[in-house]
Write a protein that holds these residues in place. Structure first.
Motif, short mmCIF file in Angstrom:
data_model
loop_
_atom_site.label_atom_id
_atom_site.label_comp_id
_atom_site.label_asym_id
_atom_site.label_seq_id
_atom_site.Cartn_x
_atom_site.Cartn_y
_atom_site.Cartn_z
N LEU A 93 42.28 44.00 16.77
CA LEU A 93 41.56 43.10 17.13
C LEU A 93 42.17 42.50 18.38
N ARG A 94 43.73 42.59 18.75
CA ARG A 94 44.16 42.10 20.06
C ARG A 94 43.70 42.83 21.13
N LEU A 95 43.69 44.26 20.83
CA LEU A 95 43.25 45.04 22.02
C LEU A 95 41.64 44.75 22.28
N LEU A 96 40.75 44.58 21.32
CA LEU A 96 39.34 44.21 21.42
C LEU A 96 39.39 42.97 22.22
N ILE A 97 40.23 41.85 22.01
CA ILE A 97 40.18 40.86 22.75
C ILE A 97 40.37 40.83 24.23
N ASP A 98 41.39 41.65 24.39
CA ASP A 98 41.93 41.95 25.83
C ASP A 98 40.89 42.76 26.70
N ALA A 99 40.00 43.34 26.00
CA ALA A 99 38.90 44.14 26.75
C ALA A 99 37.85 43.27 27.07
N ILE A 100 37.95 41.66 26.46
CA ILE A 100 36.69 40.89 26.90
C ILE A 100 36.93 40.55 28.12
N GLU A 101 35.85 40.39 29.09
CA GLU A 101 35.73 40.17 30.26
C GLU A 101 35.56 38.57 30.71
N ASN A 102 34.94 37.96 29.70
CA ASN A 102 34.68 36.50 29.64
C ASN A 102 35.78 35.79 29.56
N GLN A 103 36.52 35.09 30.53
CA GLN A 103 37.87 34.87 30.55
C GLN A 103 37.95 33.46 29.42
N HIS A 156 51.46 43.50 5.96
CA HIS A 156 51.56 44.64 6.57
C HIS A 156 50.27 45.33 6.90
N GLU A 157 49.42 45.42 6.07
CA GLU A 157 48.16 46.13 6.22
C GLU A 157 47.25 45.20 7.06
N VAL A 158 47.38 43.97 6.91
CA VAL A 158 46.67 42.92 7.62
C VAL A 158 46.94 43.07 9.18
N LYS A 159 48.31 43.32 9.47
CA LYS A 159 48.69 43.45 10.96
C LYS A 159 48.03 44.68 11.61
N THR A 160 47.56 45.71 10.85
CA THR A 160 47.10 46.63 11.69
C THR A 160 45.65 46.37 12.22
N PRO A 161 44.80 45.94 11.53
CA PRO A 161 43.48 45.28 12.16
C PRO A 161 43.68 44.20 13.09
N LEU A 162 44.84 43.49 12.96
CA LEU A 162 45.12 42.42 13.78
C LEU A 162 45.52 42.81 15.13
N THR A 163 46.17 44.03 15.01
CA THR A 163 46.67 44.60 16.41
C THR A 163 45.41 45.18 17.07
N TRP A 189 43.75 34.08 17.58
CA TRP A 189 44.36 35.26 16.96
C TRP A 189 45.72 34.89 17.00
N LEU A 190 46.36 34.19 17.89
CA LEU A 190 47.88 33.77 17.75
C LEU A 190 48.24 32.89 16.65
N ARG A 191 47.34 32.00 16.24
CA ARG A 191 47.58 31.09 15.18
C ARG A 191 47.69 32.16 13.89
N ILE A 192 46.69 32.89 13.76
CA ILE A 192 46.64 33.78 12.56
C ILE A 192 47.99 34.84 12.72
N HIS A 193 48.53 35.35 13.90
CA HIS A 193 49.66 35.98 14.09
C HIS A 193 50.74 35.17 13.42
N HIS A 194 50.77 33.96 13.82
CA HIS A 194 51.99 33.05 13.51
C HIS A 194 52.00 32.78 12.18
N LEU A 195 50.94 32.56 11.45
CA LEU A 195 50.83 32.04 10.17
C LEU A 195 51.28 33.47 8.93
N LEU A 196 50.96 34.70 9.45
CA LEU A 196 51.14 35.91 8.80
C LEU A 196 52.57 36.18 8.92
N ASP A 197 53.23 35.68 10.15
CA ASP A 197 54.64 35.97 10.28
C ASP A 197 55.49 35.05 9.52
N GLN A 198 55.03 33.75 9.48
CA GLN A 198 55.82 32.85 8.56
C GLN A 198 55.91 33.12 7.10
#
Length: 333
Positions: free
Chosen positions: A133-143, A124-131, A153-162
């Motif tokens: 991090l997602r906001l920072l990734i969304d702000a990146i302009e280089n597609q 649960h603590e890791v999910k906070t910086p992971l969230t 990020w999605l891979r890390i999210h799924h592994l933590l979820d499992q």
């Protein structure tokens, strides 16, 4: 047990037989002793000895029968009361060892619960910086960079979820909340999470929901759907994933079909095994073999039947068949 009793008492039996033979021998060599009278005495003695053995068998084997029939657990209530000194030694030894094992088991369970709580807290603590991090990734302009970072990020999210759901599963019965769940809401939330990955791989969704409301646990159902959708996206390229829901003989069904590389026939019976990551070409170093395993275990608790049909290089279809409403009494029981 009779055979064991005779083996245990064989020295006594042989001694009694030796005495009878010795008496007959004495009657042969001593003319003052009637041989036929001694035969009569030996016969009566052996008869009384057999009766004695039968009585002792009933008394002495009662404890050992209960010992042999008891389950391999720490419950000693099925053990017959010890009557003889040797039986009491065995019973006392069992009681002492059982008490020690119970204490050790309790300590191990306490330690396991502590480690589980610490791991859940860490996730649960890791999910906070992971969230964040997602906001920072969304702000990146280089597609291109944004797409690559989103995939990682999605891979890390799924592994933590499992890992989170794997630890929660041990007390799933206390966590169930059966309610009417909107399939459309659940599906679109999971698809939204996979959106960047789908865009990268050119994957779309064809959704047709005849049955929208399902009576089940929404949180645990979301995990099952998440695993199936992520697998469908992982093993597909530039194609549509078809999602259908419909009624079938009073049951509600959810069907997820992809046009990916499929599952080889030799792997199909094993895809729900713990740690199995396939033997065919779609095996990769990032697979954990836990997603479908956990999905199947959760589905069993929710009384959801998971069927799978697949053809190599043509695609895979997973069908979730939900129980009828009146069958949920089994879950609560």
């Amino acid at each position: 047990m009779i055979r064991q009793f005779l083996i245990e008492k064989r020295s006594w039996i042989l001694f009694i037989l030796f005495l009878q033979l010795f008496q007959l021998f004495m009657a042969i060599i001593d003319e003052t002793i009637s041989f036929y009278s001694m035969i009569y005495v030996s016969f009566i003695s052996i008869l009384l000895f057999l009766i004695f053995c039968f009585i002792r068998y009933q008394k002495e084997t009662k404890f050992y029968k209960s010992l042999s029939a008891r389950e391999d657990d720490l419950d000693l209530t099925s053990l017959a009361p010890a009557k003889t000194p040797f039986e009491k030694i065995i019973a006392d030894s069992f009681t002492t060892q059982t008490s020690m094992l119970k204490t050790e088991r309790y300590q191990n369970l306490q330690q396991l619960e502590l480690e589980k709580d610490e791991l859940l807290s860490w996730i649960h603590e890791v999910k906070t910086p992971l969230t964040a991090l997602r906001l920072l990734i969304d702000a990146i302009e280089n597609q291109k960079m944004k797409t690559s970072l989103t995939f990682e990020w999605l891979r890390i999210h799924h592994l933590l979820d499992q890992q989170l759901y794997q630890k929660r599963f041990s007390f799933i019965q206390n966590d169930l909340y059966i309610e009417n769940v909107d399939l459309e809401v659940v599906l679109f939330e999971e698809i939204k999470t996979l959106q960047s990955w789908c865009i990268q791989k050119g994957i779309g969704f064809d959704i047709e929901l005849q049955k929208k409301m399902i009576l089940t646990d929404g949180k645990w159902l979301s995990f099952i759907i998440r695993q199936l959708l992520s697998n469908a996206v992982k093993y597909s390229n530039e194609s549509d994933i078809i999602i259908r829901s419909y009624g079938n003989d009073g049951y509600s069904c959810l069907e997820i079909t992809d046009n990916g590389i499929g599952i080889s026939p030799q792997d199909l019976p094993r895809i729900f095994e713990k740690g199995f990551t396939s033997t065919s070409k779609h095996q990769n170093n990032f697979a954990t073999g836990m997603g479908l395993y956990l999905s199947k275990k959760i589905a069993d608790v929710l009384k959801i039947n998971i069927a799978v049909h697949s053809k190599l290089n043509r695609g895979t279809t997973f069908i979730l068949t939900f129980p009828k409403n009146n069958e949920f009494n089994q879950i609560h029981n």
